[in-house]
Design an enzyme around this catalytic site. Structure first.
Site, PDB file in Angstrom:
ATOM      1  N   ALA A 147      14.637  -1.169  21.334  1.00 57.64           N
ATOM      2  CA  ALA A 147      16.175  -1.039  22.242  1.00 57.64           C
ATOM      3  C   ALA A 147      16.390  -2.143  22.781  1.00 57.64           C
ATOM      4  O   ALA A 147      17.770  -2.149  22.427  1.00 57.64           O
ATOM      5  CB  ALA A 147      16.300   0.058  22.747  1.00 57.64           C
TER       6      ALA A 147
ATOM      7  N   LEU B  80      12.073  -6.930  21.038  1.00 64.07           N
ATOM      8  CA  LEU B  80      11.913  -5.682  22.124  1.00 64.07           C
ATOM      9  C   LEU B  80      12.946  -4.460  22.296  1.00 64.07           C
ATOM     10  O   LEU B  80      13.048  -3.903  23.555  1.00 64.07           O
ATOM     11  CB  LEU B  80      12.677  -6.396  23.541  1.00 64.07           C
ATOM     12  CG  LEU B  80      12.345  -8.045  24.403  1.00 64.07           C
ATOM     13  CD1 LEU B  80      13.160  -8.785  24.385  1.00 64.07           C
ATOM     14  CD2 LEU B  80      11.261  -8.029  23.654  1.00 64.07           C
TER      15      LEU B  80
ATOM     16  N   GLY C  57       0.701  -1.351  -0.183  1.00 67.58           N
ATOM     17  CA  GLY C  57       0.308  -0.200   0.049  1.00 67.58           C
ATOM     18  C   GLY C  57       0.929   1.468  -0.208  1.00 67.58           C
ATOM     19  O   GLY C  57       2.025   1.342  -0.017  1.00 67.58           O
TER      20      GLY C  57
ATOM     21  N   ASP D 179       9.702  -5.088  10.010  1.00 68.20           N
ATOM     22  CA  ASP D 179       9.911  -5.926   8.827  1.00 68.20           C
ATOM     23  C   ASP D 179      10.971  -5.408   8.099  1.00 68.20           C
ATOM     24  O   ASP D 179      11.826  -6.259   7.142  1.00 68.20           O
ATOM     25  CB  ASP D 179       8.900  -4.295   7.857  1.00 68.20           C
ATOM     26  CG  ASP D 179       7.544  -4.343   7.732  1.00 68.20           C
ATOM     27  OD1 ASP D 179       7.143  -4.923   8.670  1.00 68.20           O
ATOM     28  OD2 ASP D 179       7.078  -2.919   7.513  1.00 68.20           O
TER      29      ASP D 179
END
Length: 327
Positions: A245, A243, A39, A275
């Site tokens: 950092a 998680l 998208g 991603d």
């Protein structure tokens, strides 16, 4: 079960990624096949999230191709994997914009199903500390049918790495996972966004990748290590909980927990980090890297993304990833 490139051990009812890793940068073994959404992303910098009924001024608007499926496919391709990407877009100008961006990435294979729906889009609100909140439309992704999902997985090979996310319907995702599993491909499931029950799919997942909040939502457990172990008990062979950092941790079907610290960087915008992690991690496995090397490579790539604004626009370049792979 068979061992895959020295990275998948033979276990009864389990396909954990254990054993020695090969030298980083080894020749590609299989392709990365991604089925997911594509998208446009619209990004706003905000001082805080709006209250209910409130209109809040944002700044620094950005526009770029996006979607978890698209971003993961591009990240894997830039990490030198041969990538096959299937998705759904609208028959509109936005769909043409998405198509042009994907064709420029040099994917090994691209199939975009044109739906009668408007092309999907996401609104990303980025806070001053780099954290983000996202609202997304998904009519095109939800319209991708079971038959189209099965077409995607039909040509999977045993050395391929298949990635799916939570944007499609449960039925289409289940169909693709089942077909990929039947081909003995290695399956990765990144279940965000969570909008249907994922439990029935986990037994077909070699690897589940979720962030802390998603892992808690799926298991009811707030401690990431406990949540990762629970995902394996539900059915996944390996669970990875990211998680931010704090790096990430993994659990396998034997209950072994591994922790991976993240590179220390000044994060500007964490949009797209997950991603980048998923796409580069999949590319690492396609190179036959072991779990530890693939995760370390993926975290280094995600750290680059965190230091830039946007998602697609913040993905590491081919040269940056080549430097990481060769490091």
């Amino acid at each position: 079960m068979r061992a895959r490139g020295g990275t998948r051990s033979i276990q009864t009812g389990c396909r954990c990624l254990c054993g020695p890793s090969r030298k980083r940068g080894a020749d590609l073994v299989g392709q990365v096949r991604v089925l997911g959404n594509a998208g446009l992303d619209f990004t706003l910098q905000v001082s805080r999230l709006p209250e209910r009924g409130e209109t809040l001024l944002g700044r620094g608007i950005g526009r770029a191709p996006g979607g978890k499926g698209l971003n993961q496919a591009v990240a894997a391709a830039r990490a030198r994997a041969g990538v096959i990407f299937h998705s759904a877009i609208g028959k509109d100008a936005q769909g043409e914009e998405i198509t042009a961006a994907l064709r420029a990435e040099g994917l090994a294979g691209l199939l975009l199903h044109h739906m009668p729906n408007p092309s999907d889009f996401s609104l990303l609100m980025v806070l001053p500390d780099g954290e983000n909140s996202i609202v997304t439309s998904g009519s095109c992704a939800a319209a991708l049918s079971v038959d189209q999902a099965e077409v995607f997985a039909r040509d999977c090979q045993a050395d391929d790495v298949v990635i799916l996310q939570g944007n499609l319907t449960q039925a289409s995702t289940l169909a693709a996972l089942a077909a990929a599993t039947a081909s003995s491909a290695l399956t990765i499931f990144n279940p965000a966004p969570l909008w249907w029950e994922v439990g029935p799919l986990l037994p077909m997942c070699d690897i589940v990748i979720a962030n802390r909040g998603e892992a808690e939502a799926m298991t009811g457990l707030s401690q990431p290590a406990e949540a990762a172990a629970a995902l394996c008990r539900i059915g996944a062979s390996t669970a990875i909980v990211t998680l931010g950092a704090g790096g990430c941790l993994s659990s396998d079907c034997n209950g072994t927990i591994r922790e991976y610290p993240a590179p220390k960087v000044h994060a500007i915008d964490t949009t797209g980090c997950g991603d980048t992690f998923c796409g580069v991690f999949a590319a690492g496995l396609a190179m036959s890297l072991g779990q530890d090397d693939a995760i370390n490579l993926a975290q280094s790539a995600a750290a680059l993304t965190a230091q830039r604004r946007g998602a697609f626009t913040a993905l590491p370049s081919r040269q940056e990833l080549a430097d990481l792979i060769g490091a």
